[in-house]
Design a protein around this motif. Sequence first.
Motif, PDB file in Angstrom:
ATOM      1  N   LYS A 176       0.851  -1.419   0.046  1.00 20.50           N
ATOM      2  CA  LYS A 176       0.011   0.139  -0.121  1.00 20.50           C
ATOM      3  C   LYS A 176       0.827   1.292   0.002  1.00 20.50           C
ATOM      4  O   LYS A 176       2.254   1.386   0.238  1.00 20.50           O
ATOM      5  CB  LYS A 176      -0.690   0.038   1.236  1.00 20.50           C
ATOM      6  CG  LYS A 176      -1.840  -1.091   1.326  1.00 20.50           C
ATOM      7  CD  LYS A 176      -2.823  -0.991   0.337  1.00 20.50           C
ATOM      8  CE  LYS A 176      -3.991  -2.010   0.495  1.00 20.50           C
ATOM      9  NZ  LYS A 176      -5.210  -2.205  -0.474  1.00 20.50           N
ATOM     10  N   GLY A 177       0.317   2.598  -0.194  1.00 21.51           N
ATOM     11  CA  GLY A 177       0.779   3.632  -0.161  1.00 21.51           C
ATOM     12  C   GLY A 177       1.080   4.019   1.253  1.00 21.51           C
ATOM     13  O   GLY A 177       0.415   3.866   2.100  1.00 21.51           O
TER      14      GLY A 177
ATOM     15  N   GLY B 113      13.377   8.421   5.798  1.00 16.48           N
ATOM     16  CA  GLY B 113      14.276   7.274   6.370  1.00 16.48           C
ATOM     17  C   GLY B 113      13.875   6.135   5.838  1.00 16.48           C
ATOM     18  O   GLY B 113      12.873   6.025   4.823  1.00 16.48           O
ATOM     19  N   LYS B 114      14.557   5.178   5.684  1.00 16.92           N
ATOM     20  CA  LYS B 114      14.407   3.815   5.049  1.00 16.92           C
ATOM     21  C   LYS B 114      13.190   2.999   5.765  1.00 16.92           C
ATOM     22  O   LYS B 114      12.615   2.292   4.656  1.00 16.92           O
ATOM     23  CB  LYS B 114      15.817   2.942   5.020  1.00 16.92           C
ATOM     24  CG  LYS B 114      16.818   3.431   4.511  1.00 16.92           C
ATOM     25  CD  LYS B 114      18.019   2.686   4.412  1.00 16.92           C
ATOM     26  CE  LYS B 114      19.117   3.351   3.130  1.00 16.92           C
ATOM     27  NZ  LYS B 114      20.376   2.193   3.185  1.00 16.92           N
TER      28      LYS B 114
ATOM     29  N   TYR C 286       7.841   8.429  -6.550  1.00 18.16           N
ATOM     30  CA  TYR C 286       8.966   7.872  -5.800  1.00 18.16           C
ATOM     31  C   TYR C 286       9.201   6.416  -6.091  1.00 18.16           C
ATOM     32  O   TYR C 286       8.264   5.870  -6.486  1.00 18.16           O
ATOM     33  CB  TYR C 286       8.746   7.892  -4.333  1.00 18.16           C
ATOM     34  CG  TYR C 286       8.715   9.426  -3.681  1.00 18.16           C
ATOM     35  CD1 TYR C 286       7.845  10.156  -3.573  1.00 18.16           C
ATOM     36  CD2 TYR C 286      10.026   9.482  -3.007  1.00 18.16           C
ATOM     37  CE1 TYR C 286       7.919  11.323  -2.980  1.00 18.16           C
ATOM     38  CE2 TYR C 286      10.132  10.839  -2.468  1.00 18.16           C
ATOM     39  CZ  TYR C 286       9.147  11.832  -2.264  1.00 18.16           C
ATOM     40  OH  TYR C 286       9.373  12.959  -1.888  1.00 18.16           O
TER      41      TYR C 286
ATOM     42  N   GLN D 217      10.320   2.733  -4.562  1.00 24.29           N
ATOM     43  CA  GLN D 217      10.615   2.095  -3.230  1.00 24.29           C
ATOM     44  C   GLN D 217      11.068   0.754  -3.644  1.00 24.29           C
ATOM     45  O   GLN D 217      10.457  -0.112  -4.179  1.00 24.29           O
ATOM     46  CB  GLN D 217       9.430   2.018  -2.295  1.00 24.29           C
ATOM     47  CG  GLN D 217       9.638   1.675  -0.926  1.00 24.29           C
ATOM     48  CD  GLN D 217       8.683   1.754  -0.029  1.00 24.29           C
ATOM     49  OE1 GLN D 217       7.288   1.534  -0.444  1.00 24.29           O
ATOM     50  NE2 GLN D 217       8.479   2.026   1.374  1.00 24.29           N
TER      51      GLN D 217
ATOM     52  N   GLY E 286      14.488  -2.034   1.624  1.00 20.57           N
ATOM     53  CA  GLY E 286      15.704  -1.829   2.327  1.00 20.57           C
ATOM     54  C   GLY E 286      16.092  -0.515   1.912  1.00 20.57           C
ATOM     55  O   GLY E 286      17.388   0.063   2.567  1.00 20.57           O
ATOM     56  N   GLN E 287      15.537   0.296   0.982  1.00 21.74           N
ATOM     57  CA  GLN E 287      16.037   1.370   0.390  1.00 21.74           C
ATOM     58  C   GLN E 287      15.426   2.560   0.725  1.00 21.74           C
ATOM     59  O   GLN E 287      15.687   3.792   0.528  1.00 21.74           O
ATOM     60  CB  GLN E 287      16.167   1.324  -1.099  1.00 21.74           C
ATOM     61  CG  GLN E 287      16.947   0.161  -1.728  1.00 21.74           C
ATOM     62  CD  GLN E 287      18.719   0.673  -1.544  1.00 21.74           C
ATOM     63  OE1 GLN E 287      18.745   1.892  -1.865  1.00 21.74           O
ATOM     64  NE2 GLN E 287      19.445  -0.183  -1.633  1.00 21.74           N
ATOM     65  N   GLY E 288      14.169   2.436   1.310  1.00 23.87           N
ATOM     66  CA  GLY E 288      13.340   3.534   1.643  1.00 23.87           C
ATOM     67  C   GLY E 288      12.890   4.115   0.241  1.00 23.87           C
ATOM     68  O   GLY E 288      12.698   3.541  -0.670  1.00 23.87           O
ATOM     69  N   LEU E 289      12.466   5.430   0.476  1.00 21.17           N
ATOM     70  CA  LEU E 289      11.564   5.979  -0.649  1.00 21.17           C
ATOM     71  C   LEU E 289      12.681   7.098  -1.589  1.00 21.17           C
ATOM     72  O   LEU E 289      13.576   7.961  -0.924  1.00 21.17           O
ATOM     73  CB  LEU E 289      10.424   7.050  -0.300  1.00 21.17           C
ATOM     74  CG  LEU E 289       9.469   6.285  -0.356  1.00 21.17           C
ATOM     75  CD1 LEU E 289       9.016   5.240   0.722  1.00 21.17           C
ATOM     76  CD2 LEU E 289       8.177   7.319  -0.120  1.00 21.17           C
TER      77      LEU E 289
ATOM     78  N   PHE F 161       8.641  -0.836  -6.708  1.00 21.87           N
ATOM     79  CA  PHE F 161       7.295  -0.381  -6.189  1.00 21.87           C
ATOM     80  C   PHE F 161       7.199   1.071  -6.397  1.00 21.87           C
ATOM     81  O   PHE F 161       8.105   1.739  -5.895  1.00 21.87           O
ATOM     82  CB  PHE F 161       6.992  -0.893  -4.936  1.00 21.87           C
ATOM     83  CG  PHE F 161       5.628  -0.427  -4.285  1.00 21.87           C
ATOM     84  CD1 PHE F 161       5.420   0.266  -3.351  1.00 21.87           C
ATOM     85  CD2 PHE F 161       4.580  -0.951  -5.210  1.00 21.87           C
ATOM     86  CE1 PHE F 161       4.304   0.519  -2.751  1.00 21.87           C
ATOM     87  CE2 PHE F 161       3.239  -0.688  -4.506  1.00 21.87           C
ATOM     88  CZ  PHE F 161       3.041   0.062  -3.459  1.00 21.87           C
TER      89      PHE F 161
ATOM     90  N   LEU G 201       5.641   4.798  -6.297  1.00 23.92           N
ATOM     91  CA  LEU G 201       4.561   5.625  -5.573  1.00 23.92           C
ATOM     92  C   LEU G 201       4.543   7.192  -6.100  1.00 23.92           C
ATOM     93  O   LEU G 201       5.385   7.527  -6.240  1.00 23.92           O
ATOM     94  CB  LEU G 201       4.865   5.669  -4.144  1.00 23.92           C
ATOM     95  CG  LEU G 201       4.704   4.433  -3.441  1.00 23.92           C
ATOM     96  CD1 LEU G 201       5.488   4.527  -2.117  1.00 23.92           C
ATOM     97  CD2 LEU G 201       3.198   4.116  -2.942  1.00 23.92           C
TER      98      LEU G 201
ATOM     99  N   GLU H 148      -1.748   4.367  -4.060  1.00 20.75           N
ATOM    100  CA  GLU H 148      -1.670   3.014  -3.553  1.00 20.75           C
ATOM    101  C   GLU H 148      -0.528   2.179  -3.994  1.00 20.75           C
ATOM    102  O   GLU H 148       0.020   1.391  -3.609  1.00 20.75           O
ATOM    103  CB  GLU H 148      -2.901   2.288  -3.620  1.00 20.75           C
ATOM    104  CG  GLU H 148      -4.048   2.710  -3.144  1.00 20.75           C
ATOM    105  CD  GLU H 148      -4.009   2.262  -1.350  1.00 20.75           C
ATOM    106  OE1 GLU H 148      -3.481   2.892  -0.791  1.00 20.75           O
ATOM    107  OE2 GLU H 148      -4.466   1.218  -1.205  1.00 20.75           O
TER     108      GLU H 148
ATOM    109  N   ARG I 245       3.289  -1.791  -8.759  1.00 22.27           N
ATOM    110  CA  ARG I 245       4.502  -2.674  -8.551  1.00 22.27           C
ATOM    111  C   ARG I 245       4.741  -3.027 -10.168  1.00 22.27           C
ATOM    112  O   ARG I 245       3.913  -3.723 -10.756  1.00 22.27           O
ATOM    113  CB  ARG I 245       4.022  -3.793  -7.797  1.00 22.27           C
ATOM    114  CG  ARG I 245       5.384  -4.887  -7.617  1.00 22.27           C
ATOM    115  CD  ARG I 245       5.104  -5.828  -6.485  1.00 22.27           C
ATOM    116  NE  ARG I 245       4.984  -5.223  -5.459  1.00 22.27           N
ATOM    117  CZ  ARG I 245       5.930  -4.744  -4.596  1.00 22.27           C
ATOM    118  NH1 ARG I 245       7.012  -4.907  -4.759  1.00 22.27           N
ATOM    119  NH2 ARG I 245       5.660  -4.127  -3.231  1.00 22.27           N
TER     120      ARG I 245
END
Lengths: 111, 116
Positions: free
Chosen positions: A42-43, A102-103, B35, B37, B40-43, B88, B90, B109, B112
């Motif tokens: 989800k977002g 952050g991650k 963005y 995702q 382990g990398q975040g946005l 993913f 966003l 939402e 992917r």
Amino acid sequence: QKEVEQDPGPLSVPEGAIVSLNCTYSNSAFQYFMWYRQYSRKGPELLMYTYSSGNKEDGRFTAQVDKSSKYISLFIRDSQPSDSATYLCAMSAGAGTALIFGKGTTLSVSS
Amino acid sequence: DGGITQSPKYLFRKEGQNVTLSCEQNLNHDAMYWYRQDPGQGLRLIYYSQIVNDFQKGDIAEGYSVSREKKESFPLTVTSAQKNPTAFYLCASSIIGAGGRTGELFFGEGSRLTVL
């Protein structure tokens, strides 16, 4: 040094536990601090929003900002299985500047 | 209901093909963002736009392109030049200036993308 550091976990706790999630940052210009919650596939959705230093409480959630230490925290009281998600801290220096994330920390609350 | 709609939710693509991800918002927000995702990398910010017909590169724009012909729409094209496109994606939007909380983003939402 990255601008925002967040321990990715994973963090596993039993139902009812108090959870503490944390981020540190290096840019002293950050003034706006946020916590987003993201369920799997989800977002992200905004959970807590804080301007400058201090505490903010919303139900079972408390956000703390300590600008002198460049440290922010999110506390979850009486954690529930529905709190199982990834929690992302995010911060901004102000209007027109980028929101830095952050991650994310993955939390699992078991019943 | 006001919000951000991303489509498709899941997409499979063969190597060498371009693919376009759709993002539409009815929040009347001026700014829109894409963005990426990864675990382990975040946005990581790909592109953003603060006004129609104008957009800026983010941290990882290589291999991506965008357009902003309408305030409501900000499609992202993942080109064949993107070396590792499986991720993913966003889309987000925000208010600029007064009327909202500074820095707050509203997210869709997600889409992917899997490259086979």
